[in-house]
Design a protein around this motif. Sequence first.
Motif, PDB file in Angstrom:
ATOM      1  N   LEU A  25      72.299  33.264  -4.621  1.00 59.46           N
ATOM      2  CA  LEU A  25      72.350  34.573  -5.281  1.00 59.46           C
ATOM      3  C   LEU A  25      71.155  35.423  -4.849  1.00 59.46           C
ATOM      4  N   LEU A  26      71.338  36.732  -4.922  1.00 62.87           N
ATOM      5  CA  LEU A  26      70.221  37.645  -4.642  1.00 62.87           C
ATOM      6  C   LEU A  26      69.428  37.832  -5.928  1.00 62.87           C
ATOM      7  N   SER A  27      68.145  37.496  -5.861  1.00 60.59           N
ATOM      8  CA  SER A  27      67.348  37.459  -7.087  1.00 60.59           C
ATOM      9  C   SER A  27      67.110  38.842  -7.684  1.00 60.59           C
ATOM     10  N   CYS A  28      67.270  39.882  -6.859  1.00 60.61           N
ATOM     11  CA  CYS A  28      66.964  41.218  -7.387  1.00 60.61           C
ATOM     12  C   CYS A  28      68.186  41.878  -8.014  1.00 60.61           C
ATOM     13  N   LEU A  29      69.339  41.224  -7.909  1.00 58.97           N
ATOM     14  CA  LEU A  29      70.546  41.803  -8.497  1.00 58.97           C
ATOM     15  C   LEU A  29      70.976  40.997  -9.713  1.00 58.97           C
ATOM     16  N   THR A  30      71.600  41.663 -10.689  1.00 57.35           N
ATOM     17  CA  THR A  30      72.130  40.952 -11.846  1.00 57.35           C
ATOM     18  C   THR A  30      73.358  40.152 -11.412  1.00 57.35           C
ATOM     19  N   GLU A  59      76.111  42.519 -10.479  1.00 56.83           N
ATOM     20  CA  GLU A  59      75.826  43.188  -9.198  1.00 56.83           C
ATOM     21  C   GLU A  59      76.005  42.221  -8.027  1.00 56.83           C
ATOM     22  N   LEU A 118      78.817  42.574  -4.902  1.00 62.63           N
ATOM     23  CA  LEU A 118      78.165  42.851  -3.617  1.00 62.63           C
ATOM     24  C   LEU A 118      79.145  43.058  -2.455  1.00 62.63           C
ATOM     25  N   LEU A 143      69.642  38.223 -14.826  1.00 58.01           N
ATOM     26  CA  LEU A 143      69.198  38.003 -13.443  1.00 58.01           C
ATOM     27  C   LEU A 143      69.371  36.521 -13.114  1.00 58.01           C
ATOM     28  N   LYS A 195      66.943  48.253  -5.699  1.00 59.34           N
ATOM     29  CA  LYS A 195      66.848  47.136  -6.646  1.00 59.34           C
ATOM     30  C   LYS A 195      65.673  46.239  -6.295  1.00 59.34           C
ATOM     31  N   ARG A 220      62.811  45.761  -8.931  1.00 55.91           N
ATOM     32  CA  ARG A 220      62.673  44.472  -9.624  1.00 55.91           C
ATOM     33  C   ARG A 220      61.484  43.670  -9.137  1.00 55.91           C
ATOM     34  N   GLU A 249      67.565  35.467   1.316  1.00 54.13           N
ATOM     35  CA  GLU A 249      68.369  36.527   0.706  1.00 54.13           C
ATOM     36  C   GLU A 249      69.038  37.389   1.776  1.00 54.13           C
ATOM     37  N   ILE A 291      72.000  35.649   3.017  1.00 56.73           N
ATOM     38  CA  ILE A 291      73.132  35.725   2.089  1.00 56.73           C
ATOM     39  C   ILE A 291      73.848  37.064   2.223  1.00 56.73           C
ATOM     40  N   THR A 336      77.752  37.772   3.285  1.00 57.47           N
ATOM     41  CA  THR A 336      78.676  38.621   2.537  1.00 57.47           C
ATOM     42  C   THR A 336      79.265  39.721   3.418  1.00 57.47           C
TER      43      THR A 336
END
Lengths: 233, 404
Positions: A98-103, A106, A110, A143, B10, B14, B301, B304, B308
């Motif tokens: 998972l991308l840590s900066c997105l919920t 989100e 993606l 998150l 983001k 974040r 990241e 990833i 996608t």
Amino acid sequence: MILHAESVSKEYKKRRKNQKPDAALKQTDFVLEEGALTILRGASGSGKTTLLNILAGLLNPSEGHVFLDDTDIYALSDEDRSRFRNQYFGIIPQGQTLLSCLTVFENVLLPYTLYGEKVTAEIKENALSLLKRLGIDDLKDNLPSELSGGERRRVAVARALVKNPKIVLADEPTGDLDEKNTEIILNLFEEYKKNGSAVLMVTHEKDIDHYADNLYRMDTGEIFRSVSLRKRA
Amino acid sequence: MSADGFITLKQLYRKPVRTLGLILLGVILSLSIIGGTLIISGLRSGLDSLEDRLGADIMVVPVELRSKAGFNTDILQGNKGYYYVERDYLNSLYNGGIKGIGQISEQYYFATASADCCTAPMHLISYDPKTDFTIKPWIEVSYKDELKDCEIVIGYDINLEPGDVLYFFGVPCTVAARMEQTGTYLDTAVYTTQSTIEALIKNAIDNNLPAYTGTTAPSTHVSSVLINVADGYSIDEVLQAINENIDEVYAVKSKSLITNVAEGLTSVSGIISTLIIVIWILSISVMAVAFVMIVNERKKEFAIIRVTGASEKMMQKMIKKEAFIVSAVGSILGAVLGISVVSLFSESIENYLDLPFLLPSPANLLGIFILAIAAATISGSIAASFAVYRISRLDPALILQEDN
Ligand SMILES: Nc1ncnc2c1ncn2[C@@H]1O[C@H](COP(=O)(O)OP(=O)(O)OP(=O)(O)O)[C@@H](O)[C@H]1O
Ligand SMILES: [Mg+2]
């Protein structure tokens, strides 16, 4: 759509000087049928992830070609191949992704937002119902750092499936999940398969072979077809 | 919004500490560019205006000033104290004894030393309106054609309005005009006619004011004589004639006063330019390392996102965008900060460097502002190019394999 690997092989670059370059994947032909769930198992290091990444257009094979229908995906430019991947593939890579900066939500959306597609109410509803089926809809605004390992894996599953991909490539998607959740995911795969998707699942689970339409086993870079125990309906 | 922009925002939002750190680098970079540029250009225009303002070819001062150390800069900074030469010695300047005198005008300097005589201690410069050619051209706003007795012209920095009244030895003097800015002590001086000074001094003596200790007056003494050389004569020629014939005075070329200051300016500019370049190189390097580290830290990241369906180009764009946003925000903040600081402390800069200092005009200021922002932002993008290169060498499949 049919994904078809034609005599692909992979030899990684030597990591250390004296190491002899091992073929992680020996010359292999492989067809991923549409409307079928294919299960691939094999010992650790036997080359499953290597094959899956080659099929996904993520890892250039040392030799051979991969066709999606008639398109040789490694003959495409990086941009076209990436676009293809976004459009037709749902990929669940091995490990936490998972991308840590997105919920959570989100992350799941993606595949749509990446190319600036409009996220319609319908798409959102579909995403939410996926999350609901996976039992993580109440986490949608969290998150990834606030999730357990199993919850994160389920988010990755939702992200791979949200765009109704023609090709689903799942690398140990149930690795750290309990039986109930494993079954939920397999049921999802069944549905996608019934809708015409080609689903490939790499797994170590023993007692799920009966879900498989096609069953393969890998051993030191070679792939063997096993007998499917599935009772076709 | 495009997706790469969305993810970029983001990421920035974040990871506030990292984002603030990057922005801070942009601030430092643009602050140093704009601060340095403003100081250099401020000094240069201060000097230019001073050169114009001196307005005469030759300045004749009492001979005592020749032996004073640092005379050249002192005379420009107004630290020179008060020296006078008796008018009688100057006859040859007027009666044709010395050839080549074109325009000539006298000035008389006078300090109101303490507060009990006046509203505030002031540096008074009196001139002869009939002959003056160095003061009147620099009156910025005039409210009267001619100064009447007990009317004054104030330096640019004196905070008074026309019609306001200043008291000198009990005599009310009305503000009639304001001078243009020079960035020197002239901005805090008060200008008036010699007859007004006479009146002030007379009043002080008549009333036996203890604050007045002077023994000279414009009718008998002179602080400086400003001379423009007549056509057909060279400045050096006239200068030499004065210095040879009148022992009581010392004649200097106005240009040579400026030259000394200009040399000081050149060395200060050199130091500042070097500093800017050093800071520039340092912050680009730090930014470059920071961006590469960020890419390394986030490479999984990025892999990833590639899985996608993002292309290599999109990943590069993402890094570029991130670098652009932080360096643009940083440079705007830095530029605003730089302009504010230099404006606020322009007087301290002037005092500290001992050089005339004039802030550029608003239009030039805007130009420098935009240039500094552009330079800092572009530098940020240059710094990010290493990271962009790095990301284009990352193989998503291999990265994902790494931690399995
Ligand atoms: N980047 C790499 N460089 C060199 N060799 C690699 C690299 N990645 C994998 N290999 C090797 O290739 C072989 C196949 O690896 P692969 O990851 O495909 O195995 P796997 O079947 O997915 O194993 P697991 O079940 O543990 O995930 C292994 O011997 C591995 O050591
Ligand atoms: Mg694997």
